[in-house]
Design a protein around this motif. Sequence first.
Motif, PDB file in Angstrom:
ATOM      1  N   ARG A 333       0.863  -1.183   0.000  1.00 40.20           N
ATOM      2  CA  ARG A 333       0.000   0.000   0.000  1.00 40.20           C
ATOM      3  C   ARG A 333       0.899   1.232   0.000  1.00 40.20           C
ATOM      4  O   ARG A 333       1.219   1.777   1.057  1.00 40.20           O
ATOM      5  CB  ARG A 333      -0.927  -0.007   1.216  1.00 40.20           C
ATOM      6  CG  ARG A 333      -1.948   1.128   1.180  1.00 40.20           C
ATOM      7  CD  ARG A 333      -2.869   1.121   2.394  1.00 40.20           C
ATOM      8  NE  ARG A 333      -3.773   2.249   2.357  1.00 40.20           N
ATOM      9  CZ  ARG A 333      -4.632   2.570   3.319  1.00 40.20           C
ATOM     10  NH1 ARG A 333      -4.715   1.825   4.414  1.00 40.20           N
ATOM     11  NH2 ARG A 333      -5.419   3.619   3.192  1.00 40.20           N
ATOM     12  N   PRO A 334       1.340   1.680  -1.155  1.00 42.16           N
ATOM     13  CA  PRO A 334       2.263   2.817  -1.227  1.00 42.16           C
ATOM     14  C   PRO A 334       1.726   4.036  -0.469  1.00 42.16           C
ATOM     15  O   PRO A 334       0.545   4.382  -0.562  1.00 42.16           O
ATOM     16  CB  PRO A 334       2.352   3.094  -2.731  1.00 42.16           C
ATOM     17  CG  PRO A 334       2.077   1.765  -3.361  1.00 42.16           C
ATOM     18  CD  PRO A 334       1.039   1.126  -2.484  1.00 42.16           C
ATOM     19  N   GLY A 335       2.639   4.647   0.304  1.00 39.51           N
ATOM     20  CA  GLY A 335       2.275   5.817   1.087  1.00 39.51           C
ATOM     21  C   GLY A 335       1.748   5.497   2.469  1.00 39.51           C
ATOM     22  O   GLY A 335       1.538   6.403   3.288  1.00 39.51           O
ATOM     23  N   ALA A 336       1.524   4.227   2.741  1.00 37.24           N
ATOM     24  CA  ALA A 336       0.988   3.830   4.045  1.00 37.24           C
ATOM     25  C   ALA A 336       2.098   3.774   5.090  1.00 37.24           C
ATOM     26  O   ALA A 336       3.285   3.697   4.768  1.00 37.24           O
ATOM     27  CB  ALA A 336       0.314   2.472   3.942  1.00 37.24           C
ATOM     28  N   ARG A 337       1.706   3.846   6.351  1.00 42.17           N
ATOM     29  CA  ARG A 337       2.572   3.501   7.463  1.00 42.17           C
ATOM     30  C   ARG A 337       1.994   2.249   8.101  1.00 42.17           C
ATOM     31  O   ARG A 337       0.840   1.880   7.846  1.00 42.17           O
ATOM     32  CB  ARG A 337       2.634   4.631   8.507  1.00 42.17           C
ATOM     33  CG  ARG A 337       3.270   5.908   7.994  1.00 42.17           C
ATOM     34  CD  ARG A 337       4.734   5.769   7.639  1.00 42.17           C
ATOM     35  NE  ARG A 337       5.577   5.375   8.740  1.00 42.17           N
ATOM     36  CZ  ARG A 337       6.151   6.211   9.596  1.00 42.17           C
ATOM     37  NH1 ARG A 337       5.929   7.518   9.481  1.00 42.17           N
ATOM     38  NH2 ARG A 337       6.948   5.778  10.554  1.00 42.17           N
ATOM     39  N   ALA A 338       2.770   1.617   8.962  1.00 43.03           N
ATOM     40  CA  ALA A 338       2.317   0.360   9.556  1.00 43.03           C
ATOM     41  C   ALA A 338       2.219   0.478  11.066  1.00 43.03           C
ATOM     42  O   ALA A 338       3.164   0.932  11.718  1.00 43.03           O
ATOM     43  CB  ALA A 338       3.269  -0.780   9.186  1.00 43.03           C
ATOM     44  N   VAL A 339       1.059   0.096  11.593  1.00 42.59           N
ATOM     45  CA  VAL A 339       0.954  -0.171  13.017  1.00 42.59           C
ATOM     46  C   VAL A 339       1.469  -1.596  13.189  1.00 42.59           C
ATOM     47  O   VAL A 339       0.803  -2.562  12.832  1.00 42.59           O
ATOM     48  CB  VAL A 339      -0.496  -0.047  13.522  1.00 42.59           C
ATOM     49  CG1 VAL A 339      -0.587  -0.429  14.994  1.00 42.59           C
ATOM     50  CG2 VAL A 339      -1.015   1.363  13.307  1.00 42.59           C
ATOM     51  N   ILE A 340       2.701  -1.704  13.678  1.00 44.33           N
ATOM     52  CA  ILE A 340       3.377  -3.004  13.733  1.00 44.33           C
ATOM     53  C   ILE A 340       3.259  -3.538  15.148  1.00 44.33           C
ATOM     54  O   ILE A 340       3.691  -2.906  16.103  1.00 44.33           O
ATOM     55  CB  ILE A 340       4.858  -2.872  13.344  1.00 44.33           C
ATOM     56  CG1 ILE A 340       4.984  -2.124  12.016  1.00 44.33           C
ATOM     57  CG2 ILE A 340       5.514  -4.239  13.247  1.00 44.33           C
ATOM     58  CD1 ILE A 340       6.392  -1.675  11.707  1.00 44.33           C
ATOM     59  N   THR A 341       2.658  -4.698  15.279  1.00 39.09           N
ATOM     60  CA  THR A 341       2.406  -5.222  16.610  1.00 39.09           C
ATOM     61  C   THR A 341       2.753  -6.698  16.655  1.00 39.09           C
ATOM     62  O   THR A 341       2.751  -7.381  15.627  1.00 39.09           O
ATOM     63  CB  THR A 341       0.942  -4.987  17.012  1.00 39.09           C
ATOM     64  OG1 THR A 341       0.755  -5.335  18.379  1.00 39.09           O
ATOM     65  CG2 THR A 341      -0.012  -5.776  16.137  1.00 39.09           C
ATOM     66  N   ASP A 342       3.075  -7.188  17.842  1.00 38.96           N
ATOM     67  CA  ASP A 342       3.380  -8.605  17.975  1.00 38.96           C
ATOM     68  C   ASP A 342       2.807  -9.134  19.272  1.00 38.96           C
ATOM     69  O   ASP A 342       2.612  -8.401  20.236  1.00 38.96           O
ATOM     70  CB  ASP A 342       4.884  -8.863  17.901  1.00 38.96           C
ATOM     71  CG  ASP A 342       5.612  -8.612  19.225  1.00 38.96           C
ATOM     72  OD1 ASP A 342       5.343  -7.565  19.861  1.00 38.96           O
ATOM     73  OD2 ASP A 342       6.440  -9.440  19.623  1.00 38.96           O
ATOM     74  N   VAL A 343       2.504 -10.414  19.278  1.00 36.93           N
ATOM     75  CA  VAL A 343       2.114 -11.138  20.489  1.00 36.93           C
ATOM     76  C   VAL A 343       2.823 -12.482  20.472  1.00 36.93           C
ATOM     77  O   VAL A 343       3.379 -12.897  19.453  1.00 36.93           O
ATOM     78  CB  VAL A 343       0.584 -11.361  20.574  1.00 36.93           C
ATOM     79  CG1 VAL A 343      -0.163 -10.039  20.691  1.00 36.93           C
ATOM     80  CG2 VAL A 343       0.074 -12.166  19.388  1.00 36.93           C
ATOM     81  N   CYS A 344       2.790 -13.156  21.614  1.00 40.14           N
ATOM     82  CA  CYS A 344       3.382 -14.493  21.709  1.00 40.14           C
ATOM     83  C   CYS A 344       2.480 -15.336  22.602  1.00 40.14           C
ATOM     84  O   CYS A 344       2.034 -14.862  23.655  1.00 40.14           O
ATOM     85  CB  CYS A 344       4.796 -14.401  22.293  1.00 40.14           C
ATOM     86  SG  CYS A 344       5.723 -15.957  22.243  1.00 40.14           S
ATOM     87  N   VAL A 345       2.192 -16.557  22.173  1.00 42.26           N
ATOM     88  CA  VAL A 345       1.322 -17.445  22.929  1.00 42.26           C
ATOM     89  C   VAL A 345       1.990 -18.819  23.049  1.00 42.26           C
ATOM     90  O   VAL A 345       2.924 -19.137  22.300  1.00 42.26           O
ATOM     91  CB  VAL A 345      -0.050 -17.606  22.238  1.00 42.26           C
ATOM     92  CG1 VAL A 345      -0.789 -16.275  22.199  1.00 42.26           C
ATOM     93  CG2 VAL A 345       0.091 -18.180  20.831  1.00 42.26           C
ATOM     94  N   PRO A 346       1.522 -19.651  23.999  1.00 43.21           N
ATOM     95  CA  PRO A 346       2.002 -21.036  24.013  1.00 43.21           C
ATOM     96  C   PRO A 346       1.779 -21.653  22.639  1.00 43.21           C
ATOM     97  O   PRO A 346       0.734 -21.433  22.008  1.00 43.21           O
ATOM     98  CB  PRO A 346       1.121 -21.698  25.078  1.00 43.21           C
ATOM     99  CG  PRO A 346       0.721 -20.584  25.986  1.00 43.21           C
ATOM    100  CD  PRO A 346       0.557 -19.390  25.090  1.00 43.21           C
ATOM    101  N   ILE A 347       2.746 -22.404  22.177  1.00 42.69           N
ATOM    102  CA  ILE A 347       2.717 -22.839  20.780  1.00 42.69           C
ATOM    103  C   ILE A 347       1.486 -23.674  20.459  1.00 42.69           C
ATOM    104  O   ILE A 347       1.002 -23.677  19.328  1.00 42.69           O
ATOM    105  CB  ILE A 347       4.031 -23.567  20.414  1.00 42.69           C
ATOM    106  CG1 ILE A 347       4.156 -23.692  18.891  1.00 42.69           C
ATOM    107  CG2 ILE A 347       4.121 -24.914  21.105  1.00 42.69           C
ATOM    108  CD1 ILE A 347       5.513 -24.127  18.427  1.00 42.69           C
TER     109      ILE A 347
END
Length: 464
Positions: A333-347
């Motif tokens: 998406r040219p011109g976009a910025r990213a709300v970059i988020t992460d989570v971690c759970v038991p596999i």
Amino acid sequence: MGLRISAAALADRLSDLIGPRASVARGVLDQHGQSESYYPTLPPDIVVFPETTQEVVQIVRLCAEAGAAVVPFGAGTSLEGNAASVTGGVCFDFARMNKVLSVHDSDMDAVVQPGITRKQFNAELRGTGLFFPIDPGADASIGGMASTRASGTMAVRYGTMKDNVLALEVVLADGRVIRTARRARKSAAGYDLTRLFVGSEGTLGLITELTLKLHPVPQATSAATCGFDNLHDAVDTAIALIQSAVPAARIELLDDVMMRGINAYSKLGYQEAPTLFLEFHGSEAAVIEQAQTAETIAVEHGGRGFAWAKAAEDRSRLWHARDNTLYAGLGLRPGARAVITDVCVPISRLAECLTETRRDADEHGFMAPIVGHVGDGNFHMLILIDPANEGEIAGAKALQARMVARAIAMDGTCTGEHGVGLGKIDYLQDELGDAVAVMRSVKAALDPHGLMNPGKIFAGGARP
């Protein structure tokens, strides 16, 4: 606490101390108020470029006298506004403290300054037969990686920063210098201060030296990709690999949206489907055995198009594409910025968390590619937004909130490796409850005036 003297007067005192390595140039200030995240620029009042621990001590003491915030800055690759100067103050750019101070080959450890990046560090280690395996994708600084408790693509085999930092030298808020440990591989001597500062995001002190574990360069390396019809089958393959005791060095998952992005960005021709990127380290015989087992398991779980990359240049191309997923995602998406988020759970809950998050993003109309370190239950989502559209920003934050709530309900965490910074403050209490009050007590004991990277991890401290 407000400034006791003007920012201009403090800048003059810093210039007397370190000359032109104290800057108030607008371009320099703005550069240090930005990161890879979508947050608006929050520049400091002054940027300093120290070269020694003693200079850091002197500058910290001047900041304490002036009541100025102290904000550490590495390579500017953080994703949760971790190095934003939310109350102005003095930004410490450690780019000039970038040396390898010593390498102890027989002990497999090294002592480095915080400003060296992971790629520079491994280049310095070339010829020793050793390497530093923590790879968060970006060429982040080692000090920044320790401050945010980074991990990345090889964590499934080599652990995270907390597992690979033996000791630290830290300058505290009052200018005292402490060493958290010696070079011994284990110790039962008092509180584990090393792990207290690893992940503290500069809120307790400034890291000026790190003692790190090193690992032998593997005799042989092989990598592979394999596509799947759905995310669930790809995650089930990763779980089966781990439960079968296959010692994979990397188990990465890119969803179909991200695969479309890397094909366009890196000029590749992968199938645009959920895809595992795998890598194996060991002896020639071990790597062959691991590869065969992995292929068998993948086929049993519906994998198709299994392709091996044995030549160094082919592996480099594969992992270069993986490391550039941020820019590949933004290219969708040219011109976009990213709300970059992460989570971690038991596999065991990863497939459920991933598929529900993917469905949530699609139902709310967001282009949001996903990439995951599925070997340890961690995944990231890039929610692409128009930074000028308040409605999109609000929707992205709501999507992130649901993603985090889902992870915490599965006994997971709001951040597997990005850190809390500005972006995850609202979720820390939900995850840890009264433990947050204990964290505040530690913060108050070591930084009673709240000068060390204010506004991070805990609420409060935002610039008026």
